[in-house]
Design a protein around this motif. Structure first.
Motif, PDB file in Angstrom:
ATOM      1  N   ALA A   1       0.839  -1.204   0.000  1.00 48.05           N
ATOM      2  CA  ALA A   1       0.000   0.000   0.000  1.00 48.05           C
ATOM      3  C   ALA A   1       0.868   1.245   0.000  1.00 48.05           C
ATOM      4  CB  ALA A   1      -0.923  -0.019   1.217  1.00 48.05           C
ATOM      5  N   VAL A   2       1.966   1.212   0.779  1.00 43.84           N
ATOM      6  CA  VAL A   2       2.880   2.357   0.840  1.00 43.84           C
ATOM      7  C   VAL A   2       3.520   2.588  -0.536  1.00 43.84           C
ATOM      8  CG1 VAL A   2       5.044   3.198   1.861  1.00 43.84           C
ATOM      9  CG2 VAL A   2       3.326   2.114   3.314  1.00 43.84           C
ATOM     10  N   ILE A   3       3.936   1.478  -1.179  1.00 42.35           N
ATOM     11  CA  ILE A   3       4.556   1.580  -2.516  1.00 42.35           C
ATOM     12  C   ILE A   3       3.568   2.208  -3.501  1.00 42.35           C
ATOM     13  CG2 ILE A   3       5.374   0.206  -4.500  1.00 42.35           C
ATOM     14  CD1 ILE A   3       6.597  -1.743  -2.443  1.00 42.35           C
ATOM     15  N   LEU A   4       2.328   1.747  -3.378  1.00 40.05           N
ATOM     16  CA  LEU A   4       1.285   2.224  -4.281  1.00 40.05           C
ATOM     17  C   LEU A   4       1.045   3.722  -4.090  1.00 40.05           C
ATOM     18  CD1 LEU A   4      -0.305   0.546  -6.283  1.00 40.05           C
ATOM     19  CD2 LEU A   4      -2.175   0.438  -4.652  1.00 40.05           C
ATOM     20  N   ILE A   5       0.966   4.133  -2.845  1.00 40.78           N
ATOM     21  CA  ILE A   5       0.728   5.550  -2.541  1.00 40.78           C
ATOM     22  C   ILE A   5       1.913   6.386  -3.016  1.00 40.78           C
ATOM     23  CG2 ILE A   5       0.472   7.214  -0.633  1.00 40.78           C
ATOM     24  CD1 ILE A   5      -1.099   4.859   0.804  1.00 40.78           C
TER      25      ILE A   5
ATOM     26  N   TRP B   1       5.008   0.077 -10.908  1.00 44.57           N
ATOM     27  CA  TRP B   1       5.402  -0.175  -9.511  1.00 44.57           C
ATOM     28  C   TRP B   1       4.556  -1.293  -8.899  1.00 44.57           C
ATOM     29  CZ3 TRP B   1       7.490   4.266  -6.024  1.00 44.57           C
ATOM     30  CH2 TRP B   1       8.485   4.963  -6.721  1.00 44.57           C
ATOM     31  N   SER B   2       3.266  -1.254  -9.211  1.00 40.26           N
ATOM     32  CA  SER B   2       2.375  -2.273  -8.616  1.00 40.26           C
ATOM     33  C   SER B   2       2.729  -3.659  -9.122  1.00 40.26           C
ATOM     34  CB  SER B   2       0.919  -1.979  -8.966  1.00 40.26           C
ATOM     35  OG  SER B   2       0.571  -0.722  -8.499  1.00 40.26           O
ATOM     36  N   LEU B   3       2.857  -3.807 -10.440  1.00 43.74           N
ATOM     37  CA  LEU B   3       3.157  -5.131 -10.986  1.00 43.74           C
ATOM     38  C   LEU B   3       4.560  -5.589 -10.580  1.00 43.74           C
ATOM     39  CD1 LEU B   3       1.484  -4.821 -14.495  1.00 43.74           C
ATOM     40  CD2 LEU B   3       0.794  -6.354 -12.655  1.00 43.74           C
ATOM     41  N   GLY B   4       5.477  -4.626 -10.455  1.00 49.00           N
ATOM     42  CA  GLY B   4       6.828  -4.962  -9.990  1.00 49.00           C
ATOM     43  C   GLY B   4       6.788  -5.489  -8.558  1.00 49.00           C
ATOM     44  N   ALA B   5       6.041  -4.766  -7.716  1.00 55.21           N
ATOM     45  CA  ALA B   5       5.930  -5.193  -6.314  1.00 55.21           C
ATOM     46  C   ALA B   5       5.207  -6.538  -6.218  1.00 55.21           C
ATOM     47  CB  ALA B   5       5.185  -4.135  -5.509  1.00 55.21           C
ATOM     48  N   MET B   6       4.173  -6.712  -7.036  1.00 53.65           N
ATOM     49  CA  MET B   6       3.433  -7.986  -7.047  1.00 53.65           C
ATOM     50  C   MET B   6       4.359  -9.136  -7.434  1.00 53.65           C
ATOM     51  SD  MET B   6      -0.175  -7.264  -8.870  1.00 53.65           S
ATOM     52  CE  MET B   6      -1.372  -6.155  -8.229  1.00 53.65           C
ATOM     53  N   THR B   7       5.174  -8.913  -8.469  1.00 53.77           N
ATOM     54  CA  THR B   7       6.118  -9.943  -8.921  1.00 53.77           C
ATOM     55  C   THR B   7       7.092 -10.284  -7.800  1.00 53.77           C
ATOM     56  OG1 THR B   7       5.943  -9.209 -11.190  1.00 53.77           O
ATOM     57  CG2 THR B   7       7.894 -10.485 -10.641  1.00 53.77           C
ATOM     58  N   LEU B   8       7.665  -9.235  -7.215  1.00 52.43           N
ATOM     59  CA  LEU B   8       8.652  -9.445  -6.148  1.00 52.43           C
ATOM     60  C   LEU B   8       8.035 -10.216  -4.981  1.00 52.43           C
ATOM     61  CD1 LEU B   8      11.537  -8.686  -5.075  1.00 52.43           C
ATOM     62  CD2 LEU B   8      10.435  -6.789  -3.919  1.00 52.43           C
ATOM     63  N   PHE B   9       6.899  -9.724  -4.477  1.00 57.29           N
ATOM     64  CA  PHE B   9       6.275 -10.360  -3.316  1.00 57.29           C
ATOM     65  C   PHE B   9       5.849 -11.789  -3.632  1.00 57.29           C
ATOM     66  CE2 PHE B   9       5.137  -5.941  -1.735  1.00 57.29           C
ATOM     67  CZ  PHE B   9       6.078  -5.975  -0.726  1.00 57.29           C
ATOM     68  N   SER B  10       5.226 -11.985  -4.782  1.00 59.47           N
ATOM     69  CA  SER B  10       4.680 -13.317  -5.078  1.00 59.47           C
ATOM     70  C   SER B  10       5.785 -14.341  -5.308  1.00 59.47           C
ATOM     71  CB  SER B  10       3.742 -13.258  -6.280  1.00 59.47           C
ATOM     72  OG  SER B  10       4.439 -12.804  -7.408  1.00 59.47           O
TER      73      SER B  10
ATOM     74  N   THR C   1      -6.136  -1.649  -8.804  1.00 59.79           N
ATOM     75  CA  THR C   1      -7.223  -1.303  -9.718  1.00 59.79           C
ATOM     76  C   THR C   1      -8.033  -0.130  -9.176  1.00 59.79           C
ATOM     77  OG1 THR C   1      -7.317  -3.621 -10.336  1.00 59.79           O
ATOM     78  CG2 THR C   1      -9.169  -2.274 -11.017  1.00 59.79           C
ATOM     79  N   GLY C   2      -8.274  -0.161  -7.873  1.00 56.12           N
ATOM     80  CA  GLY C   2      -9.040   0.922  -7.230  1.00 56.12           C
ATOM     81  C   GLY C   2      -8.330   2.249  -7.400  1.00 56.12           C
ATOM     82  N   LEU C   3      -7.040   2.264  -7.082  1.00 57.55           N
ATOM     83  CA  LEU C   3      -6.261   3.493  -7.160  1.00 57.55           C
ATOM     84  C   LEU C   3      -6.159   3.973  -8.616  1.00 57.55           C
ATOM     85  CD1 LEU C   3      -4.486   5.532  -5.544  1.00 57.55           C
ATOM     86  CD2 LEU C   3      -2.546   4.149  -6.248  1.00 57.55           C
ATOM     87  N   LEU C   4      -5.943   3.018  -9.511  1.00 62.78           N
ATOM     88  CA  LEU C   4      -5.804   3.342 -10.930  1.00 62.78           C
ATOM     89  C   LEU C   4      -7.105   3.937 -11.481  1.00 62.78           C
ATOM     90  CD1 LEU C   4      -3.290   2.990 -12.625  1.00 62.78           C
ATOM     91  CD2 LEU C   4      -4.189   0.807 -13.432  1.00 62.78           C
ATOM     92  N   GLN C   5      -8.220   3.394 -11.006  1.00 64.35           N
ATOM     93  CA  GLN C   5      -9.529   3.878 -11.449  1.00 64.35           C
ATOM     94  C   GLN C   5      -9.717   5.338 -11.042  1.00 64.35           C
ATOM     95  OE1 GLN C   5     -11.947   1.988 -13.216  1.00 64.35           O
ATOM     96  NE2 GLN C   5     -12.770   4.059 -13.439  1.00 64.35           N
TER      97      GLN C   5
END
Lengths: 308, 286
Positions: free
Chosen positions: A41-45, A72-81, A139-143
């Protein structure tokens, strides 16, 4: 003692696998792995408020932010997952052996494939839920951000006196940078890549007795997977060796064992605003399922005869 | 299943392990044969590294025999369905720390195909049996050593197995906890459950076991009914009821007159299992 309540064969393979799957999920949740969602969430913000130097004209103002949020989101998702799927899988099996909890499980009428599949599915369930939550946030933030950019850009375009066709084109361009099905496809690709990595880590952990070894080798395979297609291509077409039957067989063997992670470059394409063709997504899923099944079945072969 | 099928049948079990530094494989179990009839309590005793745990693991299919055969109620131990009838408590078990006592039992119950109300009742019954009702909702991570052993015993019993295998059930447990576990084993015997246990606490083995086997350096060096094993072979015990001193004196005199026999003492001529164990080991070593 009364009549035994469990007659031979009672309990299904699916039931036992699901029991171990749900237990693994609970175990990981209680290990507080969801705390990383706060970091996400912090990364996203942060990505939302990150100001890029403007190289383009005023008409692209704000569009970069949408790309940045996705990147950033997809990068963080890749890293975390990927980290989560490798580390969790590498940790769980040796821990069960070390704590002797594996003895108590295998001393019950539990086939070893049920145990392995349950553990893998538990990790994948956790990764899936994590990605779903991150996807929801992204998706919420992007919207919200897309609406803001759209409103600003359209106002600016009207102020500059653009004609309706140009305004429509601008609107369509901005909407393409916002949340869409290709973006969801990219998230699915991130999940499939994690599934391949988790099953690979599972295979390594069946013959390794150390979590560190499993983790390091898994990440090494991840690294190799990113250039195996190039190396194979170079080998096949870079010299005379590539034309022989042996070379072709070696190439085939390498591509069967080492997953080709270049297939997942579609994620980068989505970040750049391109869409993923349905056929590419189907191919990606098929390849992912093949590698995940291949590694899981190989794990079973090793684990079936393992002594404790 | 026929009634006369043994609960445990181990025939000529050999287990060798490959070693990294020695070419010669390590023979952990050497031609061990054990037969345990249904309803018996069998104690396998031996020093550390003598092959007790390996024998138990072979019986549970956790290791594959190099040669020989293991069966539980007539079913091959390497087959999964043989484990429908067995419960196992390993030495020093550590269950999932994030689960509560009740959740732990539910987890193992589900693995055995139990569910719904039946599982709930079984969990409650077992928590009462092992005296952990007050700790049912406490996480296992906070359990004491004795509590861990008791929840371990409860999980071993979750599917009401006909055979329970206990590897050092009182290891590291204080005397009170040890006594509780001993009482639980006696309860199992009363219920007709076959128990196969190995322990270092010989007094406890003597208290609960019908049959005993002594294993040393992988070989079974002595086996039989406990009462027969601990009887002193060159002595005869006469048990008299309401014997007065005069009669005892007459018996002593009669024995004295007989020439060959001698009166040693009046009482119960028994050695202890501990003495028997140490004697067998020292004989084997010499």
């Amino acid at each position: 003692m009364s009549t035994p309540v469990s007659s031979p064969g009672k309990g299904s393979h699916i039931g036992r696998t699901l029991t171990i799957c749900m237990h693994t999920f609970t175990q990981l949740v209680r290990m507080k792995v969801f705390y990383f969602l706060a970091i996400f969430a912090v990364i996203l913000i942060a990505s939302n408020f990150f100001d890029l130097p403007q190289h383009n004209g005023p008409e692209s103002n704000g569009s970069e932010v949408l790309g940045l949020i996705k990147s950033w989101s997809l990068g963080a998702m890749t890293l975390f997952s990927v980290v989560l799927s490798v580390v969790a899988t590498a940790l769980l099996l040796p821990k069960d052996v070390e704590d002797r909890t594996l003895y108590t499980i295998l001393a019950k009428p539990v086939p070893r494939i049920n145990y392995l599949a349950g553990k893998l599915l538990g990790v994948l369930l956790l990764v899936f839920v994590s990605l779903a939550l991150m996807d929801l946030l992204m998706t919420g933030l992007l919207q919200v951000r897309t609406s803001m950019v759209l409103s600003d850009q359209l106002a600016a375009a009207r102020h500059l006196g653009w004609n309706e066709a140009a305004i429509k084109s601008l609107e369509s361009e901005i909407l393409e940078s916002g949340p869409n099905w290709s973006l969801q496809g990219a998230v699915l690709a991130v999940f499939v890549r994690s599934a391949v990595m988790a099953s690979l880590a599972l295979l390594i952990s069946t013959f390794s007795s150390s979590t560190i070894f499993t983790t390091v080798v898994s990440f090494l395979m991840y690294f190799i997977g990113h250039f195996q297609a190039d190396a194979r291509e170079f080998y096949m077409h870079g010299g005379e060796a590539g034309t022989t039957t042996v070379a072709k067989l070696v190439s085939l063997l390498v591509s069967m064992v080492f997953p080709d992670f270049q297939l997942f470059n579609v994620i980068d394409a989505v970040i750049e605003g391109q869409s993923i063709p349905a056929i590419a997504m189907v191919k990606l899923l098929a390849v992912g399922v093949y590698y995940a099944l291949f590694f899981t079945i190989a794990s079973w072969f090793v684990f079936a005869d393992k002594e404790f | 299943m026929a009634e006369n099928v043994p609960a445990v049948e181990i025939r000529n079990l050999v287990k060798e392990f490959k070693t990294s530094f020695r070419r010669q494989p390590l023979r952990a179990v050497d031609e061990v044969s054990i037969t345990i009839q249904a309803g018996e309590v069998y104690g396998l005793i031996g020093p550390n590294g003598s092959g007790k745990s390996t024998t138990m693991k072979a019986l549970l299919g956790l290791v594959a025999p190099t040669s020989g055969h293991c069966a539980i109620f007539g079913k091959d131990s390497l087959k999964v369905d043989s484990r429908n009838d067995v419960g196992f408590l390993p030495e020093n078990p550590y269950f999932y720390k994030h689960l509560t006592g009740a959740e732990t039992l539910r987890f193992y119950g589900k693995l055995c195909g139990l569910g719904g109300k039946l599982l709930d009742e079984r969990v409650n019954e077992l928590l009462a049996l092992v005296d952990l009702e007050n700790a049912r909702d406490r996480r296992i991570g906070g359990y004491s050593k004795g509590m861990l052993q008791r929840i371990g015993l409860a999980q071993a019993l979750i599917q009401e197995p006909r055979l329970v295998i206990l590897d050092e059930p009182t290891a590291g447990v204080d005397p009170v906890g040890s006594r509780q576990i001993r009482d639980l084993i006696l309860k199992l015997r009363e219920r007709g459950i076959t128990v196969f246990l190995c322990s270092h606490l010989l007094e406890q083995v003597q208290e609960v076991c019908d049959h005993v086997g002594i294993i040393f350096r992988g070989k079974m060096i002595r086996e039989g009914r406990l009462e027969e094993l601990i009887a002193i072979e060159d002595q005869t015990e006469i048990v008299l009821k309401d014997c007065n001193p005069e009669l005892l004196a007459k018996i002593q005199a009669l024995v004295g007159e007989s020439g060959g026999a001698s009166f040693i003492r009046s009482g119960k001529p028994r050695t202890t299992l501990e003495r028997l164990f140490l004697r067998e080991i020292s004989e084997e070593e010499s």
